[in-house]
Design an enzyme around this catalytic site. Structure first.
Site, PDB file in Angstrom:
ATOM      1  N   ASP A  38      47.467  51.153  35.748  1.00  0.00           N
ATOM      2  CA  ASP A  38      47.460  50.036  34.793  1.00  0.00           C
ATOM      3  C   ASP A  38      48.793  49.972  34.064  1.00  0.00           C
ATOM      4  O   ASP A  38      49.483  50.976  33.900  1.00  0.00           O
ATOM      5  CB  ASP A  38      46.320  50.187  33.767  1.00  0.00           C
ATOM      6  CG  ASP A  38      45.881  48.856  33.173  1.00  0.00           C
ATOM      7  OD1 ASP A  38      44.738  48.433  33.452  1.00  0.00           O
ATOM      8  OD2 ASP A  38      46.678  48.229  32.446  1.00  0.00           O
ATOM      9  N   ASP A  64      54.041  48.415  35.847  1.00  0.00           N
ATOM     10  CA  ASP A  64      53.805  47.041  36.299  1.00  0.00           C
ATOM     11  C   ASP A  64      53.697  47.029  37.819  1.00  0.00           C
ATOM     12  O   ASP A  64      54.677  47.265  38.534  1.00  0.00           O
ATOM     13  CB  ASP A  64      54.967  46.157  35.830  1.00  0.00           C
ATOM     14  CG  ASP A  64      54.764  44.689  36.168  1.00  0.00           C
ATOM     15  OD1 ASP A  64      53.937  44.371  37.052  1.00  0.00           O
ATOM     16  OD2 ASP A  64      55.448  43.855  35.549  1.00  0.00           O
ATOM     17  N   ASN A  91      42.526  45.088  41.677  1.00  0.00           N
ATOM     18  CA  ASN A  91      41.752  44.403  40.638  1.00  0.00           C
ATOM     19  C   ASN A  91      42.602  43.851  39.495  1.00  0.00           C
ATOM     20  O   ASN A  91      42.200  42.887  38.847  1.00  0.00           O
ATOM     21  CB  ASN A  91      40.702  45.387  40.088  1.00  0.00           C
ATOM     22  CG  ASN A  91      40.060  44.884  38.823  1.00  0.00           C
ATOM     23  OD1 ASN A  91      39.162  44.038  38.853  1.00  0.00           O
ATOM     24  ND2 ASN A  91      40.526  45.383  37.679  1.00  0.00           N
ATOM     25  N   TYR A 157      46.667  30.100  38.696  1.00  0.00           N
ATOM     26  CA  TYR A 157      45.604  31.100  38.887  1.00  0.00           C
ATOM     27  C   TYR A 157      44.747  30.735  40.102  1.00  0.00           C
ATOM     28  O   TYR A 157      44.402  31.599  40.919  1.00  0.00           O
ATOM     29  CB  TYR A 157      44.751  31.177  37.621  1.00  0.00           C
ATOM     30  CG  TYR A 157      43.715  32.284  37.605  1.00  0.00           C
ATOM     31  CD1 TYR A 157      44.041  33.567  37.184  1.00  0.00           C
ATOM     32  CD2 TYR A 157      42.400  32.033  37.990  1.00  0.00           C
ATOM     33  CE1 TYR A 157      43.087  34.578  37.154  1.00  0.00           C
ATOM     34  CE2 TYR A 157      41.437  33.026  37.959  1.00  0.00           C
ATOM     35  CZ  TYR A 157      41.789  34.299  37.537  1.00  0.00           C
ATOM     36  OH  TYR A 157      40.829  35.294  37.515  1.00  0.00           O
ATOM     37  N   LYS A 161      44.340  33.100  43.433  1.00  0.00           N
ATOM     38  CA  LYS A 161      43.063  33.695  43.859  1.00  0.00           C
ATOM     39  C   LYS A 161      42.634  33.174  45.236  1.00  0.00           C
ATOM     40  O   LYS A 161      41.997  33.911  45.999  1.00  0.00           O
ATOM     41  CB  LYS A 161      41.995  33.460  42.792  1.00  0.00           C
ATOM     42  CG  LYS A 161      42.263  34.216  41.479  1.00  0.00           C
ATOM     43  CD  LYS A 161      42.303  35.741  41.672  1.00  0.00           C
ATOM     44  CE  LYS A 161      42.384  36.488  40.352  1.00  0.00           C
ATOM     45  NZ  LYS A 161      42.351  37.960  40.511  1.00  0.00           N
TER      46      LYS A 161
END
Ligand SMILES: NC(=O)c1ccc[n+]([C@@H]2O[C@H](COP(=O)([O-])OP(=O)(O)OC[C@H]3O[C@@H](n4cnc5c(N)ncnc54)[C@H](O)[C@@H]3O)[C@@H](O)[C@H]2O)c1
Length: 253
Positions: A38, A64, A91, A157, A161
């Site tokens: 993370d 990152d 994720n 976005y 996706k």
């Protein structure tokens, strides 16, 4: 059927909070050893501590994931500490500003595509040689309702996706003969701290129309995690290339 995850080496990105945190805890509860990756160092350290306090094994890698050096560090940590990469969960992700195509700035487009689509590609490419050498592996990507329809987020976005869905299906086809499976979940609204930095006046959820109204019950992160762990487990051994909505029926409306 047993999950087959005991002792396995699992990388979970975005594991410092929200869905990723729940995923890391769920894999650890199955006996897997988890790389908690993370951007947020405090979040990642807290999740590693939580896993260790419950008797599990985890290590944090902070950085990152859109940077190749961080991707390489995550992969090397899994290989050196846990002997390989059995499962990769891509994720980590960020929301856009809900901007319609004409209003997307270069910065919004490039950052959202880089974090949501390019970073999963980079990490997938980095772990594949290890999965191919082992002759097995499972990749689970966190897509979104916005990977299934055009009315769940802004242009950047939504495109990112849909890209994750395409990458997932291509992986499934390309590596099915080598024992590597790739699947995705498409979460609906989920109670996490993901930030929607939207210009509500111009485009927010209201501008997206009736489909956004039918969002259904907001899920808990653990409900998303259960689907991810299932898709990575031996119980899903013949499931390859699917995108599983976890959305209280939103995608069925
Ligand atoms: N919450 C929802 O309603 C929802 C719905 C559909 C899909 N999703 C997807 O679920 C995934 C997880 O999001 P969440 O809701 O748990 O949000 P969250 O903000 O709680 O968690 C996302 C995590 O990713 C990390 N992250 C962000 N950019 C990163 C980067 N460049 N490198 C490394 N780590 C980075 C953040 O630090 C954070 O810990 C995302 O891919 C998101 O698009 C969420």
């Amino acid at each position: 059927m047993a999950s087959g995850l005991d002792g396995r080496s699992v990388i979970v990105t975005g594991a410092g909070s929200g869905i990723g945190r729940a995923v890391a805890l769920a894999f650890a509860a199955e006996g897997a050893r988890v790389v908690v990756a993370d951007l947020n160092a405090d979040g990642a350290a807290a999740v590693v501590k939580e896993i260790e306090q419950a008797g599990g094994t985890a290590v944090a890698v902070t950085g990152d994931l859109s940077e190749q050096a961080v991707v390489d560090q995550v992969t090397a940590t899994a290989v050196e500490r846990f002997g390989g990469v059995d499962v990769l969960v891509n994720n980590a992700g960020i929301m856009d500003r809900m901007s319609a195509p004409a209003d997307v700035s270069d910065a919004e487009w490039e950052r959202v595509i880089r974090v949501n689509l390019t970073a999963p590609f980079l990490l997938t490419r980095a772990v594949l040689p290890h999965m191919l050498e082992a002759g097995r592996g499972a990749i689970v990507n966190t897509a979104s309702e916005a990977g299934l329809r055009g009315s769940a987020a802004g242009a950047a976005y939504t495109a990112s996706k849909h890209g994750v869905v395409g990458l997932t299906k291509n992986l499934a086809v390309m590596y099915r003969k080598q024992g590597i499976r790739a699947n995705a979940i498409a979460p609906g609204g989920t109670a996490t701290s993901i930030v929607v930095d939207a210009d509500q006046e111009a485009h927010g959820p209201a501008a997206l129309g009736p489909h956004f109204v039918n969002i259904g019950r907001v899920a808990q992160p653990e409900e998303q995690a259960a689907a991810i762990v299932f898709l990575a487990s031996d119980a899903a051994s013949n499931i390859n290339g699917v995108v599983l909505p976890v959305d209280d029926g939103w995608s069925a409306v």
